[in-house]
Design a protein around this motif. Structure first.
Motif, mmCIF file in Angstrom:
data_model
loop_
_atom_site.group_PDB
_atom_site.id
_atom_site.type_symbol
_atom_site.label_atom_id
_atom_site.label_comp_id
_atom_site.label_asym_id
_atom_site.label_seq_id
_atom_site.Cartn_x
_atom_site.Cartn_y
_atom_site.Cartn_z
ATOM 1 N N PRO A 209 0.487 -1.372 -0.097
ATOM 2 C CA PRO A 209 0.311 -0.272 -0.339
ATOM 3 C C PRO A 209 0.977 1.661 0.888
ATOM 4 O O PRO A 209 1.834 1.293 0.534
ATOM 5 C CB PRO A 209 -1.049 -0.330 1.341
ATOM 6 N N ASP B 116 -3.465 5.521 1.436
ATOM 7 C CA ASP B 116 -4.395 4.951 3.015
ATOM 8 C C ASP B 116 -4.948 5.997 3.673
ATOM 9 O O ASP B 116 -6.228 5.939 3.522
ATOM 10 C CB ASP B 116 -3.536 3.811 3.301
ATOM 11 N N SER C 284 -7.883 7.166 1.470
ATOM 12 C CA SER C 284 -9.124 6.770 1.184
ATOM 13 C C SER C 284 -10.003 7.089 2.001
ATOM 14 O O SER C 284 -11.395 6.704 2.407
ATOM 15 C CB SER C 284 -9.163 5.537 0.464
ATOM 16 N N ARG C 285 -10.066 7.527 3.964
ATOM 17 C CA ARG C 285 -10.089 7.910 4.707
ATOM 18 C C ARG C 285 -11.520 8.898 4.769
ATOM 19 O O ARG C 285 -12.295 9.502 5.423
ATOM 20 C CB ARG C 285 -9.474 7.359 5.828
ATOM 21 N N GLN D 259 -7.087 -4.780 -2.750
ATOM 22 C CA GLN D 259 -8.128 -4.323 -1.820
ATOM 23 C C GLN D 259 -7.416 -4.958 0.017
ATOM 24 O O GLN D 259 -8.010 -4.502 0.649
ATOM 25 C CB GLN D 259 -9.192 -5.394 -2.034
ATOM 26 N N ASP D 260 -6.690 -5.663 -0.463
ATOM 27 C CA ASP D 260 -5.593 -6.411 0.688
ATOM 28 C C ASP D 260 -5.521 -4.935 0.912
ATOM 29 O O ASP D 260 -5.343 -4.970 2.777
ATOM 30 C CB ASP D 260 -4.904 -7.556 0.839
ATOM 31 N N TYR E 269 -5.636 -1.861 0.889
ATOM 32 C CA TYR E 269 -6.390 -0.776 1.187
ATOM 33 C C TYR E 269 -7.785 -1.504 2.287
ATOM 34 O O TYR E 269 -8.464 -0.021 2.675
ATOM 35 C CB TYR E 269 -6.878 0.751 0.149
ATOM 36 N N GLY E 270 -7.899 -2.272 2.719
ATOM 37 C CA GLY E 270 -9.206 -2.677 2.986
ATOM 38 C C GLY E 270 -10.200 -2.898 3.286
ATOM 39 O O GLY E 270 -11.465 -2.470 3.851
ATOM 40 N N GLY E 271 -10.836 -2.628 1.662
ATOM 41 C CA GLY E 271 -11.807 -2.042 0.861
ATOM 42 C C GLY E 271 -12.383 -0.921 0.709
ATOM 43 O O GLY E 271 -13.326 -0.853 -0.279
ATOM 44 N N ARG E 272 -11.105 0.059 1.204
ATOM 45 C CA ARG E 272 -11.785 1.728 0.856
ATOM 46 C C ARG E 272 -11.101 1.994 -0.809
ATOM 47 O O ARG E 272 -11.534 3.265 -0.827
ATOM 48 C CB ARG E 272 -10.597 1.957 1.777
ATOM 49 N N ASP F 296 -11.246 -1.391 -6.605
ATOM 50 C CA ASP F 296 -10.178 -1.569 -6.948
ATOM 51 C C ASP F 296 -9.119 -1.947 -9.017
ATOM 52 O O ASP F 296 -8.649 -1.826 -9.071
ATOM 53 C CB ASP F 296 -9.651 -3.140 -7.293
#
Length: 332
Positions: free
Chosen positions: A200, A205, A208-209, A247-248, A250-253, A256
């Protein structure tokens, strides 16, 4: 696990960046930086050699690419890591090596590659609501292409051209670093940005929040046109990032948007041509025969595969390393 290995290696490493190996069996690798993928790879490589090739030991130091190559040419380290285009600059007294004395430049010609890895890469992230699903969709959009005068802008402009987009006439590509660009994306005044790094990527990251993001990538079918339009283009390659890895990471945030292709160039591990063939062979074999173990240590290292190990090298391959790749059918 990787953190523990790094701590062990840091405790064990007593050689400094100015030291040199006492014999061919004690190998010092000069990596880019303690946070680079090649450094982490070298630490795991050291562990593998200790377990599986007891007559070889490996210590990792960090000098950057330019300083590391100079130290290798001076005999102060045994292996150095450098990008393929930049090694070509070194042998031609160009780029960051313009001021190097002629006798040092002559020594660069005596260096040989063990292999290369595809590590940090140029990637393009956009707002999910920007209407950019493919690289050609940057037409008419506002996006950042990296700092003024940087290589990223030059590469991005050539990439766009290969997709039929004149950046100056058809798009609003702005010379801006990705930090401020991501802030503008958050307030809706910009649609996307170039970022350089691994997977990542911390900045992506964090962003993305605040907003929904996704990646877009160049079409692999355009690479031939791209390489022909930029200096040293033959050394640029695409690094595939599977959708599942995104996906892994960024925890799905981060959406892809399917498998992605980030541009990069091979980072070569180079040695002096005088390294004996058996040492070069055993160094190479120990790493690549056990690459599955390397891949398990972190997400970033999980993306390193043997596929690009012999691709787009700007240095002649060391015969010991070539022997290994011939054995496994990657070279004739």
């Amino acid at each position: 696990m990787l953190t523990r290995i790094l701590a062990v290696a840091a405790t064990a490493a007593v050689l400094t960046a100015t030291s040199f190996s006492a014999s061919a069996k004690e190998v010092v690798v000069s990596a880019v930086s303690p946070t680079s993928d090649d450094y982490a790879l070298s630490v795991v490589w050291s562990n593998l050699l200790a377990q599986k090739a007891g007559d070889l030991s490996l210590t990792v130091v960090d000098n950057g690419t330019v300083k590391g190559l100079r130290r290798l040419a001076q005999g102060r380290v045994d292996v150095s890591v450098i990008g393929a285009p930049h090694f070509k600059d070194a042998t031609q007294k160009g780029g960051k090596f313009k001021e190097d004395p002629d006798e040092l430049v002559a020594k660069y010609a005596d260096l040989r590659a063990l292999f290369a890895i595809r590590t940090s890469a140029g990637q393009y992230v956009v707002r999910a609501d920007a209407g950019i699903n493919q690289f050609k969709d940057f037409k008419g959009k506002s996006f950042a292409i990296g700092r003024p005068g940087g290589n990223a802008g030059r590469v991005t402009k050539a990439m766009l051209s290969a997709h039929g987009i004149d950046m100056d006439a058809d798009a609003d590509g702005q010379h801006l670093k990705y930090g401020p660009a991501l802030e503008q994306m958050a307030n809706g005044s910009m649609q996307g940005t170039f970022v350089w790094g691994g997977t990542p990527h911390a900045a992506v990251d964090n962003a993305s929040r605040q907003m929904e993001l996704k990646f877009v990538s160049p079409d692999p079918a355009t690479m031939e046109a791209f390489r022909g339009s930029i200096t040293n283009g033959e050394y640029y390659v695409l690094k595939k990032i599977p959708a599942a890895a995104i996906q892994d990471a960024y925890g799905g945030r981060v959406a892809d948007n399917g498998d992605q292709y980030h541009w990069t160039f091979p980072f070569m591990f180079v040695v002096d041509k005088g390294m004996d063939d058996d040492t070069a062979y055993n160094l190479t074999k120990t790493l690549w025969d056990n690459i599955d173990e390397v891949n398990k240590t972190s997400l970033a290292l999980s993306l390193i595969t043997i596929d690009g190990a012999t691709e787009a090298l700007s240095a002649e391959m060391h015969p010991g390393a070539a022997r290994y790749f011939k054995e496994i059918g990657m070279l004739n």
